[in-house]
Design a protein around this motif. Sequence first.
Motif, PDB file in Angstrom:
ATOM      1  N   ALA A 248       0.899 -10.670   1.538  1.00 38.71           N
ATOM      2  CA  ALA A 248       1.862 -10.507   0.452  1.00 38.71           C
ATOM      3  C   ALA A 248       3.194  -9.942   0.925  1.00 38.71           C
ATOM      4  O   ALA A 248       4.210 -10.093   0.245  1.00 38.71           O
ATOM      5  CB  ALA A 248       1.271  -9.597  -0.630  1.00 38.71           C
ATOM      6  N   THR A 249       3.208  -9.288   2.081  1.00 38.55           N
ATOM      7  CA  THR A 249       4.445  -8.698   2.606  1.00 38.55           C
ATOM      8  C   THR A 249       5.275  -9.689   3.412  1.00 38.55           C
ATOM      9  O   THR A 249       6.267  -9.288   4.020  1.00 38.55           O
ATOM     10  CB  THR A 249       4.108  -7.489   3.500  1.00 38.55           C
ATOM     11  N   PHE A 250       4.895 -10.974   3.413  1.00 37.64           N
ATOM     12  CA  PHE A 250       5.651 -11.952   4.194  1.00 37.64           C
ATOM     13  C   PHE A 250       7.107 -11.945   3.737  1.00 37.64           C
ATOM     14  O   PHE A 250       7.390 -12.007   2.539  1.00 37.64           O
ATOM     15  CB  PHE A 250       5.056 -13.352   4.010  1.00 37.64           C
ATOM     16  N   PRO A 251       8.065 -11.846   4.670  1.00 37.34           N
ATOM     17  CA  PRO A 251       9.474 -11.674   4.271  1.00 37.34           C
ATOM     18  C   PRO A 251      10.048 -12.925   3.625  1.00 37.34           C
ATOM     19  O   PRO A 251       9.594 -14.046   3.889  1.00 37.34           O
ATOM     20  CB  PRO A 251      10.166 -11.368   5.606  1.00 37.34           C
ATOM     21  N   PRO A 252      11.061 -12.753   2.753  1.00 41.35           N
ATOM     22  CA  PRO A 252      11.737 -13.915   2.156  1.00 41.35           C
ATOM     23  C   PRO A 252      12.275 -14.839   3.252  1.00 41.35           C
ATOM     24  O   PRO A 252      12.857 -14.390   4.232  1.00 41.35           O
ATOM     25  CB  PRO A 252      12.871 -13.279   1.353  1.00 41.35           C
ATOM     26  N   THR A 253      12.062 -16.152   3.073  1.00 31.46           N
ATOM     27  CA  THR A 253      12.427 -17.139   4.087  1.00 31.46           C
ATOM     28  C   THR A 253      13.070 -18.344   3.406  1.00 31.46           C
ATOM     29  O   THR A 253      12.509 -18.857   2.428  1.00 31.46           O
ATOM     30  CB  THR A 253      11.184 -17.596   4.871  1.00 31.46           C
ATOM     31  N   PRO A 254      14.228 -18.809   3.885  1.00 30.47           N
ATOM     32  CA  PRO A 254      14.869 -19.980   3.273  1.00 30.47           C
ATOM     33  C   PRO A 254      13.927 -21.177   3.237  1.00 30.47           C
ATOM     34  O   PRO A 254      13.220 -21.464   4.212  1.00 30.47           O
ATOM     35  CB  PRO A 254      16.069 -20.240   4.194  1.00 30.47           C
ATOM     36  N   GLY A 255      13.897 -21.851   2.100  1.00 30.19           N
ATOM     37  CA  GLY A 255      13.080 -23.043   1.947  1.00 30.19           C
ATOM     38  C   GLY A 255      11.659 -22.772   1.514  1.00 30.19           C
ATOM     39  O   GLY A 255      10.898 -23.716   1.268  1.00 30.19           O
ATOM     40  N   LEU A 256      11.269 -21.494   1.424  1.00 29.23           N
ATOM     41  CA  LEU A 256       9.899 -21.143   1.049  1.00 29.23           C
ATOM     42  C   LEU A 256       9.862 -20.384  -0.264  1.00 29.23           C
ATOM     43  O   LEU A 256      10.750 -19.582  -0.564  1.00 29.23           O
ATOM     44  CB  LEU A 256       9.243 -20.264   2.117  1.00 29.23           C
ATOM     45  N   ALA A 298       8.133  -3.092   3.836  1.00 34.24           N
ATOM     46  CA  ALA A 298       7.962  -4.542   3.787  1.00 34.24           C
ATOM     47  C   ALA A 298       7.582  -4.994   2.389  1.00 34.24           C
ATOM     48  O   ALA A 298       8.047  -6.031   1.895  1.00 34.24           O
ATOM     49  CB  ALA A 298       6.905  -4.972   4.796  1.00 34.24           C
ATOM     50  N   ALA A 299       6.728  -4.225   1.711  1.00 37.77           N
ATOM     51  CA  ALA A 299       6.329  -4.578   0.351  1.00 37.77           C
ATOM     52  C   ALA A 299       7.515  -4.524  -0.606  1.00 37.77           C
ATOM     53  O   ALA A 299       7.660  -5.377  -1.489  1.00 37.77           O
ATOM     54  CB  ALA A 299       5.221  -3.635  -0.120  1.00 37.77           C
ATOM     55  N   ALA A 300       8.386  -3.533  -0.420  1.00 37.58           N
ATOM     56  CA  ALA A 300       9.541  -3.391  -1.310  1.00 37.58           C
ATOM     57  C   ALA A 300      10.539  -4.533  -1.152  1.00 37.58           C
ATOM     58  O   ALA A 300      11.286  -4.852  -2.086  1.00 37.58           O
ATOM     59  CB  ALA A 300      10.230  -2.052  -1.048  1.00 37.58           C
ATOM     60  N   ARG A 301      10.556  -5.160   0.021  1.00 36.15           N
ATOM     61  CA  ARG A 301      11.504  -6.263   0.251  1.00 36.15           C
ATOM     62  C   ARG A 301      10.992  -7.606  -0.267  1.00 36.15           C
ATOM     63  O   ARG A 301      11.720  -8.596  -0.225  1.00 36.15           O
ATOM     64  CB  ARG A 301      11.808  -6.375   1.752  1.00 36.15           C
ATOM     65  N   SER A 302       9.761  -7.644  -0.730  1.00 42.59           N
ATOM     66  CA  SER A 302       9.173  -8.893  -1.219  1.00 42.59           C
ATOM     67  C   SER A 302       9.207  -8.906  -2.745  1.00 42.59           C
ATOM     68  O   SER A 302       8.486  -8.142  -3.396  1.00 42.59           O
ATOM     69  CB  SER A 302       7.727  -9.026  -0.724  1.00 42.59           C
ATOM     70  N   ASP A 303      10.028  -9.769  -3.331  1.00 42.86           N
ATOM     71  CA  ASP A 303      10.114  -9.844  -4.792  1.00 42.86           C
ATOM     72  C   ASP A 303       8.783 -10.262  -5.407  1.00 42.86           C
ATOM     73  O   ASP A 303       8.374  -9.726  -6.446  1.00 42.86           O
ATOM     74  CB  ASP A 303      11.206 -10.846  -5.202  1.00 42.86           C
ATOM     75  N   SER A 304       8.099 -11.213  -4.780  1.00 43.35           N
ATOM     76  CA  SER A 304       6.836 -11.681  -5.351  1.00 43.35           C
ATOM     77  C   SER A 304       5.779 -10.578  -5.313  1.00 43.35           C
ATOM     78  O   SER A 304       4.997 -10.427  -6.268  1.00 43.35           O
ATOM     79  CB  SER A 304       6.345 -12.925  -4.599  1.00 43.35           C
ATOM     80  N   ALA A 306       6.470  -7.307  -5.309  1.00 46.85           N
ATOM     81  CA  ALA A 306       6.900  -6.294  -6.267  1.00 46.85           C
ATOM     82  C   ALA A 306       6.471  -6.676  -7.681  1.00 46.85           C
ATOM     83  O   ALA A 306       6.009  -5.823  -8.456  1.00 46.85           O
ATOM     84  CB  ALA A 306       8.413  -6.111  -6.186  1.00 46.85           C
ATOM     85  N   ARG A 307       6.609  -7.949  -8.054  1.00 43.72           N
ATOM     86  CA  ARG A 307       6.185  -8.384  -9.392  1.00 43.72           C
ATOM     87  C   ARG A 307       4.666  -8.264  -9.531  1.00 43.72           C
ATOM     88  O   ARG A 307       4.159  -7.843 -10.565  1.00 43.72           O
ATOM     89  CB  ARG A 307       6.614  -9.833  -9.636  1.00 43.72           C
ATOM     90  N   ALA A 325      -2.680   0.757  -4.860  1.00 41.81           N
ATOM     91  CA  ALA A 325      -2.304   0.110  -6.106  1.00 41.81           C
ATOM     92  C   ALA A 325      -2.973  -1.249  -6.239  1.00 41.81           C
ATOM     93  O   ALA A 325      -3.087  -1.789  -7.327  1.00 41.81           O
ATOM     94  CB  ALA A 325      -0.785  -0.068  -6.167  1.00 41.81           C
ATOM     95  N   THR A 326      -3.422  -1.824  -5.113  1.00 40.45           N
ATOM     96  CA  THR A 326      -4.003  -3.161  -5.163  1.00 40.45           C
ATOM     97  C   THR A 326      -5.517  -3.139  -5.178  1.00 40.45           C
ATOM     98  O   THR A 326      -6.143  -3.928  -5.863  1.00 40.45           O
ATOM     99  CB  THR A 326      -3.552  -3.982  -3.943  1.00 40.45           C
ATOM    100  N   ALA A 327      -6.113  -2.264  -4.409  1.00 44.22           N
ATOM    101  CA  ALA A 327      -7.563  -2.210  -4.342  1.00 44.22           C
ATOM    102  C   ALA A 327      -7.964  -0.887  -3.740  1.00 44.22           C
ATOM    103  O   ALA A 327      -7.242  -0.339  -2.915  1.00 44.22           O
ATOM    104  CB  ALA A 327      -8.113  -3.357  -3.483  1.00 44.22           C
ATOM    105  N   PRO A 328      -9.077  -0.317  -4.162  1.00 42.92           N
ATOM    106  CA  PRO A 328      -9.507   0.953  -3.592  1.00 42.92           C
ATOM    107  C   PRO A 328      -9.915   0.775  -2.152  1.00 42.92           C
ATOM    108  O   PRO A 328     -10.679  -0.121  -1.823  1.00 42.92           O
ATOM    109  CB  PRO A 328     -10.717   1.343  -4.462  1.00 42.92           C
TER     110      PRO A 328
END
Length: 340
Positions: A248-256, A298-304, A306-307, A325-328
Amino acid sequence: MELELRHLKTIRAIAEAGSLTRAATALGLAQPALSAQLRRIERALGGVLFERGRHGVRTTALGELVLERTRIVLPAVSELQREAARFARAQGEGERLRLGGTHGPLLGALVDRLADTAPGTTVTTCASWSERELAEMLTEGRLDFALAGTCGSTPPPDSPRLAWEEIAVDPVFVMLADGHRLARGREVDLAALAGEEWACVPGDGCFADCFTAACARAGFTPRRMYETDTASCVHLVQVGRAVGLCRATFPPTPGLTIRPLTGTPLMWRHLLGWHPAGQRPDTAAAVLARAREAHAGAAARSDSYARWLAQRRPVPGAAAHPAHATAPGTGSISPGQGVG
């Protein structure tokens, strides 16, 4: 001639190969040179170690005795070397850190954090697709810390001898080309991707099996899977050849376009490992804190992401870190324990 460790290694190599020719190849020697060396070793030990025949060599009674001792001596010397290396590094703490990690942005982000908080420390890195290889390098003293990951509740590699701490637990997301038919939605149902080909980075854990099981639960068998480096995965997705699996922390990438999978069928645990005999507790705690900061950034930089997190925001008073926040998670994984 005095017997040396290299002579014991030669004896072991001959016994394992079962042939002087094969042993010479494995040792990088010419066969006449290996034969001459074996004769010198046998003279030093006072008897013949191997019987030569048309089909190779066979150990004599003396050879079996020497091999039995060799199986004890060589591992003991190797362990002594590893312990000495770990001790020497511990004495020189604060001057050098050797980090290993599977390919991904978290390793670079950790180096960046350490550069800020420990400017006098020289940091070197080693990347590998194999979590088991990283664990082996920790055990042998060739790395100080390693970033690795496991799928679901799978135990980390070599957990009886190594200390592992959980950094975070992430959902696995899907990478789509911007023009993909499902790219406009907030999330993607795995079953809607039944006709797609897939791209993912390789590894030696159980992720491929877990993915196949998730697809089976969704009612289909996945088509071709391209296991390749991150840049190639991105290209395959951008050109529409495949859809990709990513953290989920994959950085924003043009075309993706990065989207969550409905129901979160796959999770990924980020772990930091080290050998407890080679690191001071305060050093391990400091590196772990920087790793968690790197993941949070890295999580904060990912809009998807963060949502996704906003929809699952913990109740007041709960841990704010994305892992919790995601799983124990277990938080602390002591030597000998798993991560489940």
